[in-house]
Design a protein around this motif. Structure first.
Motif, mmCIF file in Angstrom:
data_model
loop_
_atom_site.group_PDB
_atom_site.id
_atom_site.type_symbol
_atom_site.label_atom_id
_atom_site.label_comp_id
_atom_site.label_asym_id
_atom_site.label_seq_id
_atom_site.Cartn_x
_atom_site.Cartn_y
_atom_site.Cartn_z
ATOM 1 N N ARG A 113 0.838 -1.210 0.000
ATOM 2 C CA ARG A 113 0.000 0.000 0.000
ATOM 3 C C ARG A 113 0.868 1.253 0.000
ATOM 4 O O ARG A 113 0.580 2.217 -0.720
ATOM 5 C CB ARG A 113 -0.928 -0.031 1.220
ATOM 6 N N GLN A 114 1.946 1.240 0.783
ATOM 7 C CA GLN A 114 2.841 2.398 0.816
ATOM 8 C C GLN A 114 3.504 2.625 -0.538
ATOM 9 O O GLN A 114 3.726 3.764 -0.955
ATOM 10 C CB GLN A 114 3.903 2.231 1.905
ATOM 11 N N LEU A 115 3.815 1.545 -1.246
ATOM 12 C CA LEU A 115 4.372 1.675 -2.593
ATOM 13 C C LEU A 115 3.352 2.309 -3.540
ATOM 14 O O LEU A 115 3.701 3.177 -4.345
ATOM 15 C CB LEU A 115 4.808 0.309 -3.117
ATOM 16 N N GLU A 116 2.094 1.908 -3.431
ATOM 17 C CA GLU A 116 1.057 2.514 -4.267
ATOM 18 C C GLU A 116 0.916 4.002 -3.987
ATOM 19 O O GLU A 116 0.773 4.817 -4.903
ATOM 20 C CB GLU A 116 -0.281 1.813 -4.028
ATOM 21 N N LEU A 117 0.969 4.380 -2.702
ATOM 22 C CA LEU A 117 0.860 5.796 -2.346
ATOM 23 C C LEU A 117 2.068 6.582 -2.850
ATOM 24 O O LEU A 117 1.932 7.706 -3.337
ATOM 25 C CB LEU A 117 0.714 5.941 -0.834
ATOM 26 N N CYS A 118 3.249 5.980 -2.725
ATOM 27 C CA CYS A 118 4.471 6.642 -3.187
ATOM 28 C C CYS A 118 4.437 6.842 -4.702
ATOM 29 O O CYS A 118 4.788 7.916 -5.203
ATOM 30 C CB CYS A 118 5.679 5.806 -2.763
ATOM 31 N N GLU A 119 3.996 5.836 -5.424
ATOM 32 C CA GLU A 119 3.901 5.963 -6.880
ATOM 33 C C GLU A 119 2.840 6.983 -7.273
ATOM 34 O O GLU A 119 2.988 7.685 -8.278
ATOM 35 C CB GLU A 119 3.603 4.602 -7.502
ATOM 36 N N SER A 120 1.790 7.082 -6.480
ATOM 37 C CA SER A 120 0.774 8.098 -6.735
ATOM 38 C C SER A 120 1.360 9.499 -6.589
ATOM 39 O O SER A 120 1.083 10.390 -7.406
ATOM 40 C CB SER A 120 -0.389 7.899 -5.775
ATOM 41 N N LYS A 121 2.181 9.688 -5.570
ATOM 42 C CA LYS A 121 2.828 10.992 -5.384
ATOM 43 C C LYS A 121 3.786 11.298 -6.527
ATOM 44 O O LYS A 121 3.902 12.456 -6.971
ATOM 45 C CB LYS A 121 3.585 11.010 -4.054
ATOM 46 N N ILE A 122 4.488 10.278 -7.011
ATOM 47 C CA ILE A 122 5.417 10.482 -8.131
ATOM 48 C C ILE A 122 4.645 10.931 -9.368
ATOM 49 O O ILE A 122 5.041 11.884 -10.051
ATOM 50 C CB ILE A 122 6.206 9.192 -8.411
ATOM 51 N N ARG A 123 3.540 10.266 -9.664
ATOM 52 C CA ARG A 123 2.742 10.646 -10.841
ATOM 53 C C ARG A 123 2.164 12.044 -10.694
ATOM 54 O O ARG A 123 2.087 12.809 -11.659
ATOM 55 C CB ARG A 123 1.619 9.632 -11.057
ATOM 56 N N ARG A 124 1.755 12.384 -9.480
ATOM 57 C CA ARG A 124 1.199 13.709 -9.230
ATOM 58 C C ARG A 124 2.266 14.787 -9.420
ATOM 59 O O ARG A 124 2.016 15.825 -10.046
ATOM 60 C CB ARG A 124 0.651 13.733 -7.807
ATOM 61 N N LEU A 125 3.474 14.541 -8.887
ATOM 62 C CA LEU A 125 4.570 15.487 -9.083
ATOM 63 C C LEU A 125 4.962 15.582 -10.556
ATOM 64 O O LEU A 125 5.286 16.663 -11.051
ATOM 65 C CB LEU A 125 5.787 15.055 -8.268
ATOM 66 N N ALA A 126 4.938 14.452 -11.251
ATOM 67 C CA ALA A 126 5.280 14.455 -12.678
ATOM 68 C C ALA A 126 4.316 15.330 -13.460
ATOM 69 O O ALA A 126 4.728 16.087 -14.346
ATOM 70 C CB ALA A 126 5.273 13.032 -13.225
ATOM 71 N N ARG A 127 3.037 15.251 -13.122
ATOM 72 C CA ARG A 127 2.046 16.093 -13.798
ATOM 73 C C ARG A 127 2.359 17.572 -13.562
ATOM 74 O O ARG A 127 2.280 18.397 -14.479
ATOM 75 C CB ARG A 127 0.656 15.720 -13.291
ATOM 76 N N TYR A 128 2.753 17.905 -12.330
ATOM 77 C CA TYR A 128 3.095 19.301 -12.013
ATOM 78 C C TYR A 128 4.339 19.741 -12.773
ATOM 79 O O TYR A 128 4.364 20.823 -13.371
ATOM 80 C CB TYR A 128 3.315 19.453 -10.507
ATOM 81 N N TYR A 129 5.378 18.907 -12.759
ATOM 82 C CA TYR A 129 6.632 19.297 -13.412
ATOM 83 C C TYR A 129 6.501 19.330 -14.932
ATOM 84 O O TYR A 129 7.203 20.092 -15.596
ATOM 85 C CB TYR A 129 7.774 18.380 -12.983
ATOM 86 N N LYS A 130 5.621 18.522 -15.512
ATOM 87 C CA LYS A 130 5.376 18.604 -16.947
ATOM 88 C C LYS A 130 4.724 19.933 -17.299
ATOM 89 O O LYS A 130 5.099 20.585 -18.269
ATOM 90 C CB LYS A 130 4.468 17.460 -17.401
ATOM 91 N N SER A 131 3.738 20.346 -16.492
ATOM 92 C CA SER A 131 3.079 21.621 -16.774
ATOM 93 C C SER A 131 3.997 22.800 -16.504
ATOM 94 O O SER A 131 3.832 23.863 -17.089
ATOM 95 C CB SER A 131 1.807 21.744 -15.934
ATOM 96 N N ASN A 132 4.963 22.607 -15.621
ATOM 97 C CA ASN A 132 5.906 23.654 -15.263
ATOM 98 C C ASN A 132 7.083 23.737 -16.229
ATOM 99 O O ASN A 132 7.847 24.691 -16.202
ATOM 100 C CB ASN A 132 6.421 23.389 -13.842
ATOM 101 N N GLY A 133 7.262 22.709 -17.059
ATOM 102 C CA GLY A 133 8.349 22.701 -18.023
ATOM 103 C C GLY A 133 9.645 22.134 -17.493
ATOM 104 O O GLY A 133 10.664 22.180 -18.177
#
Length: 151
Positions: A113-133
């Protein structure tokens, strides 16, 4: 702001005092400090470690008060910025250690479960950094390629 994956509100902790200039007792030579930041980064230190070293060994309580910019901005201006942002790299390292743990402990449901949460945070940060360039638009998190990205 509330915590992402828990019920807590997340507002405890101390705040830095609001000051606009470096104290008189601190090292305030801007050029010397930038050279020190660059040399510490070339030695392989992250921005958080660089800030700690400057605070503890060189009497610089806050780099932004001396240079007017963050350590990561100084490194980017000198062409030493890392491939991935530091917070995202720390999450990817944590996910990798959880994957290694789960390889030997397959029934550990709490850490799965902790791995799923960690991967969720990674995807969320990736979405932010993609929009940020700061991250390539076609970058995708893949668990099987994680070891290559971290090392």
């Amino acid at each position: 702001m509330a915590r992402m994956h828990s019920g807590g509100k997340g507002r405890s902790g101390s705040n830095k005092p609001s000051v606009s200039e470096a104290p008189a007792w601190s090292a305030t030579d801007k050029k010397e400090l930038e050279d020190l930041i660059v040399s510490l980064a070339q030695d392989g230190n992250s921005t958080a470690i660089i800030g700690t070293i400057l605070r503890d060994q060189h009497a610089v309580p806050d780099v932004r008060l001396v240079t007017g910019e963050r350590i990561s901005q100084t490194l980017a201006r000198n062409g030493i910025s890392p491939r991935y942002p530091e917070d995202m790299m720390n999450l990817m390292r944590r996910a990798l250690s959880l994957i290694d743990h789960l390889a030997g402990n397959r029934k550990d449901l709490h850490n799965r479960r902790q791995l799923e949460l960690c991967e969720s945070k990674i995807r969320r940060l990736a979405r932010y950094y993609k929009s940020n360039g700061q991250l390539d638009e076609n970058w995708v998190y893949k668990r099987d390629q994680l070891r290559l990205m971290v090392e």
